[in-house]
Structure formats: C-alpha cells, structure tokens
Design a protein around this motif. Sequence first.
Motif, PDB file in Angstrom:
ATOM      1  N   ASN A   1       0.816  -1.218   0.000  1.00 31.86           N
ATOM      2  CA  ASN A   1       0.000   0.000   0.000  1.00 31.86           C
ATOM      3  C   ASN A   1       0.850   1.269   0.000  1.00 31.86           C
ATOM      4  OD1 ASN A   1      -3.067  -0.592   0.218  1.00 31.86           O
ATOM      5  ND2 ASN A   1      -2.113  -2.102   1.575  1.00 31.86           N
ATOM      6  N   VAL A   2       2.076   1.171   0.515  1.00 35.74           N
ATOM      7  CA  VAL A   2       3.008   2.299   0.387  1.00 35.74           C
ATOM      8  C   VAL A   2       3.364   2.474  -1.084  1.00 35.74           C
ATOM      9  CG1 VAL A   2       5.339   3.116   0.914  1.00 35.74           C
ATOM     10  CG2 VAL A   2       3.942   2.081   2.713  1.00 35.74           C
ATOM     11  N   MET A   3       3.731   1.368  -1.733  1.00 35.98           N
ATOM     12  CA  MET A   3       4.145   1.438  -3.136  1.00 35.98           C
ATOM     13  C   MET A   3       2.999   1.874  -4.052  1.00 35.98           C
ATOM     14  SD  MET A   3       6.426   1.105  -5.433  1.00 35.98           S
ATOM     15  CE  MET A   3       7.839   0.051  -5.076  1.00 35.98           C
ATOM     16  N   SER A   4       1.829   1.321  -3.838  1.00 32.27           N
ATOM     17  CA  SER A   4       0.690   1.628  -4.722  1.00 32.27           C
ATOM     18  C   SER A   4      -0.033   2.900  -4.291  1.00 32.27           C
ATOM     19  CB  SER A   4      -0.290   0.454  -4.727  1.00 32.27           C
ATOM     20  OG  SER A   4      -0.767   0.187  -3.416  1.00 32.27           O
ATOM     21  N   GLU A   5       0.421   3.534  -3.219  1.00 30.08           N
ATOM     22  CA  GLU A   5      -0.150   4.780  -2.702  1.00 30.08           C
ATOM     23  C   GLU A   5      -1.652   4.640  -2.473  1.00 30.08           C
ATOM     24  OE1 GLU A   5       1.501   8.463  -4.011  1.00 30.08           O
ATOM     25  OE2 GLU A   5       2.987   7.481  -5.273  1.00 30.08           O
ATOM     26  N   ASN A   6      -1.963   3.627  -1.683  1.00 37.37           N
ATOM     27  CA  ASN A   6      -3.351   3.263  -1.386  1.00 37.37           C
ATOM     28  C   ASN A   6      -3.659   3.608   0.070  1.00 37.37           C
ATOM     29  OD1 ASN A   6      -5.693   2.174  -2.536  1.00 37.37           O
ATOM     30  ND2 ASN A   6      -5.363   0.216  -1.507  1.00 37.37           N
ATOM     31  N   PRO A   7      -4.756   4.297   0.350  1.00 35.73           N
ATOM     32  CA  PRO A   7      -5.026   4.756   1.722  1.00 35.73           C
ATOM     33  C   PRO A   7      -5.719   3.709   2.589  1.00 35.73           C
ATOM     34  CG  PRO A   7      -6.674   5.652   0.237  1.00 35.73           C
ATOM     35  CD  PRO A   7      -5.753   4.825  -0.617  1.00 35.73           C
ATOM     36  N   ILE A   8      -5.000   3.133   3.521  1.00 34.03           N
ATOM     37  CA  ILE A   8      -5.619   2.180   4.450  1.00 34.03           C
ATOM     38  C   ILE A   8      -5.304   2.600   5.891  1.00 34.03           C
ATOM     39  CG2 ILE A   8      -5.424   0.278   2.802  1.00 34.03           C
ATOM     40  CD1 ILE A   8      -3.126  -0.816   4.593  1.00 34.03           C
ATOM     41  N   VAL A   9      -6.163   2.149   6.813  1.00 35.10           N
ATOM     42  CA  VAL A   9      -5.947   2.380   8.243  1.00 35.10           C
ATOM     43  C   VAL A   9      -5.788   1.026   8.930  1.00 35.10           C
ATOM     44  CG1 VAL A   9      -6.947   3.271  10.386  1.00 35.10           C
ATOM     45  CG2 VAL A   9      -7.233   4.549   8.251  1.00 35.10           C
ATOM     46  N   VAL A  10      -4.684   0.885   9.664  1.00 31.11           N
ATOM     47  CA  VAL A  10      -4.404  -0.348  10.407  1.00 31.11           C
ATOM     48  C   VAL A  10      -4.260   0.009  11.881  1.00 31.11           C
ATOM     49  CG1 VAL A  10      -2.832  -2.292  10.717  1.00 31.11           C
ATOM     50  CG2 VAL A  10      -3.203  -1.343   8.424  1.00 31.11           C
ATOM     51  N   VAL A  11      -5.078  -0.615  12.719  1.00 31.82           N
ATOM     52  CA  VAL A  11      -4.981  -0.411  14.169  1.00 31.82           C
ATOM     53  C   VAL A  11      -4.268  -1.614  14.772  1.00 31.82           C
ATOM     54  CG1 VAL A  11      -6.260  -0.111  16.322  1.00 31.82           C
ATOM     55  CG2 VAL A  11      -7.107   0.932  14.205  1.00 31.82           C
ATOM     56  N   ASP A  12      -3.207  -1.356  15.528  1.00 31.32           N
ATOM     57  CA  ASP A  12      -2.488  -2.418  16.236  1.00 31.32           C
ATOM     58  C   ASP A  12      -2.613  -2.176  17.732  1.00 31.32           C
ATOM     59  OD1 ASP A  12      -0.781  -4.398  17.136  1.00 31.32           O
ATOM     60  OD2 ASP A  12       1.038  -3.211  16.768  1.00 31.32           O
ATOM     61  N   SER A  13      -3.334  -3.056  18.410  1.00 34.75           N
ATOM     62  CA  SER A  13      -3.419  -2.983  19.871  1.00 34.75           C
ATOM     63  C   SER A  13      -2.325  -3.871  20.442  1.00 34.75           C
ATOM     64  CB  SER A  13      -4.805  -3.430  20.355  1.00 34.75           C
ATOM     65  OG  SER A  13      -4.892  -3.286  21.749  1.00 34.75           O
ATOM     66  N   GLN A  14      -1.282  -3.236  20.972  1.00 38.19           N
ATOM     67  CA  GLN A  14      -0.088  -3.967  21.385  1.00 38.19           C
ATOM     68  C   GLN A  14      -0.332  -4.801  22.646  1.00 38.19           C
ATOM     69  OE1 GLN A  14       3.445  -0.985  20.883  1.00 38.19           O
ATOM     70  NE2 GLN A  14       1.577   0.168  21.290  1.00 38.19           N
TER      71      GLN A  14
END
Length: 621
Positions: free
Chosen positions: A330-343
């Motif tokens: 998604n960085v390379m394709s410039e695609n907007p996503i949201v990822v939540v990581d609960s540590q």
Amino acid sequence: MTYKKSLTIEICGSSGDRSLAAGEILIKTLSDIGYHVISFDAYPAEIRGFGKTVAHMRAGREFMLSLSSKVDILISLNDRYALEQLKSLNDEGVVIFDNRPRDITYEDLPYDEDQAGKHQLGPGVYTEKEGWKEVTNGNISIAGHLGPGMYLYGVPLYQLSQKTTNESRSRNIVILGSVAALFNIPQKEFINNLTAKLGKKDKSVDAIVAAFEEGYRYVTENIVKLDPYSFERLSVDRKGYKLMDGNKAVAQGAIDAGCKLYAGYPITPATKIMEVLFTELPKHGGVVVQTEDEISAIGHVTGAAFAGVRAMTATSGPGFCLMTEFIGYNVMSENPIVVVDSQRGGPATGLPTKTEQSDLNHALFGGNGDTPRIVIAPTSVKECYQWTAEAFYMAEKYQMPVIVLIDLFLSLSVRNVFLDPLPDYKKGSNKFPAQEDMKLYLRQKITDDGISPRALPGQENGYQVVSGLEQNEYGTPVYDERSHTMMTEKRFSKIQAALENDVPPPERIGTKGRVKLGVISWGSTAGAVADALDSVLKEGKSVAMLKLIVINPLREKEIQAFLDDCEKVLVPELNYEGQFANWLLMHFQRKFYRYDKVAARPITHDEIEEEINRLLKEQIP
C-alpha cells in the motif's frame, strides 16, 4: 467521596466468579453518580474456567488519566487469589470478604508441575521473595493476613447468594449490595445497571435484585462502618459524556470518519473493535467481514480502499506481523488504508492478555525497502476516538497507510469521555483529478507535495494499472535508477507534507521555560506521566512533560526546543529496549534517561512520580 482525591478499588476472584461483570457494573454506577472513572481488568489468557481475575478501577472527583499502584478497597470473591493482592493494599485499606464460604474442595487447590506430572499443592500465598508458600486450611482466609490499621468487613456472600438465587454464582451481586451500603452509593443507579447488564442473560431479574438487596440489608443490619470512605452522589453535569473503552472509541471513530468496510480476524485485545462494528457499522451503510486470517483481512481493506471506500482493519502483534507485506504494497501503490495495532506482550504469541508498548519498531520500520508511513499513538480513550478518525483523513489525503498504535491497556480501559465530532471537511479528503488531468491521466503524477490526483475506478478516462512494482508517472512498471529515485522521493515528500499541514505540535504541560527535568511520553504511558506531573508540580518542583501523539513524522523543531529547556530528559515506556527513546536518538543528539519496564501491566503514576523524584535528587555526572 471522603478525604482522598481518588479511591482505587479491586474486585478479585477466580474465573467464573464474575468479578469482572461486578466491576463493570460498579464503575458504570460510579460514573452515573458523577465521578471521573478509569478501569482496567486483568484475566488469564486461557479460556479454561480457572485462574485469577481482577477488576481494577479508580474513581475520583477530579479528572485522571492513569491507574494507581496502591489499592484502597479490596473485595475478595476468592481469598486464595485475593491474598496475592494484599501487597498492594494501602495501610488504611479496606477488605471485604466472604466470612462463611463453602468448604474448600480438592478442586479448589492449586496445581504445580513436577516430574511425575501434576502435583496437588495446599492453599497458600505467592510472594516474589518466597514463591508459593503453602498454608493450612485454617489460615487461607484473608482475614488472618491483614496488617494493623486496615479495615475488615465479613459478609456471608455464599449463604446470602444461596438464599436468594439458590446458587453461589450470585455472590458478585450480593457483594455489590454490600458495597452500596458500606460506601453510601445510591441503590437506584446500581439496580438499573444490574438489570441492564445481567437481566438480558439471567431469567429472573427479580432474583438478581433480591441478591443485591440482601447484601445491602445484611451490611445495614450487622456491620458497623469504621473506615472513612464514601461515594455520595455528586452534583455535576455529565450530559454528553459516554462511558467506553478504547476499543469502542476506535470503532466509533471509524464510523464517524465514514469507514464503510472493516475486515478483521479475531485476536486479543482487538477483537472487540470488530464486535462493536458488527453491530453498528451496518446501521451506517457499512460492511464487516470476518476473514480467515490477518493477511486476508488487510487484503480486503486494500481492495476496498482502491475502490474509494474508507476501510480499516485492527489486530494485535502476531496479526500485525502477518500484515507487513501488504503495508509495503500500500506504500508502493499509494493506497489509503488504516491499520490499528493494539499492542500486547510479545514476541510471537507472547502474553495475549498483558499490555506492552513493544510494537513501535515494527510500526515504524516493518517491511522491505523504504516504506514511509504515518504512525499515530493515542494516549487516552478520547484520543482513540479522535485519532482513529484523523487516521482516515490523513490516509486518504496522503494516499498511504496510517498505523494507529494503541495497546491492551487502552483497548480495555473504561473511562467516561466527551467526544468532539470530526469536522465535516475531514470526512472526505481525496485529491480528485481536475478536468485537465483527465486528458492524459497520470496516476503517479509528480507534484510539489508528492500527492497525485487520484481517480477512482469507474471514473471516465481514469484508467490505471496498480501493482507492487516500481512505476513511472503512468503507472507503468519500470526498474531504472531515475524512476526509482524520483518515486521514492515522491513517497517521502508526502510525509513532509503531512508534517507541515496536519501534524499538530506536541503538547507541553508543566513548568514553562527552563526546567530541571523534562519527560517525553507516548501512548498510554502519557496518562501516568500527566498524573505524576500533577503531583510533583503541586510540590513546586521544576518539571515539564511533552506528549507526542504523532510518532512519525516527528515535529523536530518543537521537540528540540523542549530538549533545550531541560537539564535532564526522562523517557518512560513499556518495553525492554526503550524503543521510543531509540527513535528519539535517531533525530536528536541528547542523553535520555530511560525508564523501561516489561511488567505485564500498565506503568502507574506512582512509579513515574518516584522516578521523577529520584532523577531530581541525582546529581548530573
């Protein structure tokens, strides 16, 4: 509430005692009668029907951000486990226990492993110094272990539960009635919350109320109150406040930001985000997909984002690792996503039900190649809402993944909060192509801020090829030095644009100007730092804190100005390596005093306050 700024309460039991349900009802009731509250539950990782559970909560007249390491009121539903909590009880603490429990059976005794297999131990007490120390049946009762100055109240929980509901499982309800009577908590709110919480599951609401009233009656008729604590109703306006945990705040933030697709795979402690959205997102025109694993989840989100839909997934450490390749895509394709990581505690499966802040390195650097991404770490339940919503805005505007780092403590911590709605202009931030752009549409067009006009599928003449390969402005795969350099600079220039336009300066709290000690904090630890700072400032000490929410990109100018003001700088965090301090060292030539813990619990304000005082006394070598 009498004599103390806040009171900390623990309800301790075994799995099956429903101590966490009792804690949820108690904290809701205290919130309803006007108190600021914060709570956090501890429970075993395995679903096996036994193990210690503790509902830990703090309530006070003033706003607070963290838990206390000392307990004022300990409520025991299982003396064997509650004995382990005694070391945290204040010298003038209160203990409420069952003074006529059922007989101890063989199954109640703890196990240990020896070479021959499981070995039955007698009941006992665990201490860090002596390990498990056996005691006889005669002194397993918590009543025999209290220090001078403590207050002890015995209530026949088992007998009263049997009397009213014909079962022992209602001891948690009887104890709530006893707590209401002992500490002057209004019965009306208690009963409303009892029936709302348990009435849906239990057939007889009348029996639940009877168990509560029996506990209340017993204390009123048989116990002489000696301790100084009480929770009278407060005359405050709580209109607009909501009682929620961090997971629910994340889910609400996603809904209010216009999220229309959530995909996820169940994992502690992020599962509740999906559970909330299963119920709520369809009401707002959205869809929830429970996928077969985390790779599939982020794949769903990637596809939805490409189609122009605001989309999110949430996970924890092990699942976050599986998503790494797609984050790079998604960085390379410039695609907007949201990822939540609960540590949670790691590495690998680690400590599924224990909190930690040890995924920061992975959030900042995880992936192959140069993979710029925005990393946000809310510090409170309210910010979980606000910054999840902001994450959608920033992901869409800058066409890149935005990672929201919370942790188990924030996920499960319940607080009463007032939520400020997201401004309308942040609910749609895509840079659509102008008419002249469509004459020869360039998906990866070079612009001053690195943000290319983004056509969505179906838009006339907005043809584009999307892959994980390096590309030129047309989106055609290329492998030459010039194109790779140009596109890498483009991807990083968006980070700079985000820094200049949408990353607010970090908040400074405390003494202005030069200080003897500065504290830089991030994530959930910031609450403990803020509460500790509140105490030491009242003593006239020269300290200040800087609270960072956006971890990448960093507001270096403001951070440097803060560092220049500080004789010493403390960085407390909940991981072994001091990952955030290391991140700061990559940007600033400065000695940082570290306070790193892997305690399997949140850092408390008492611990931070102690470390601040220690550093203030210590001479600079």
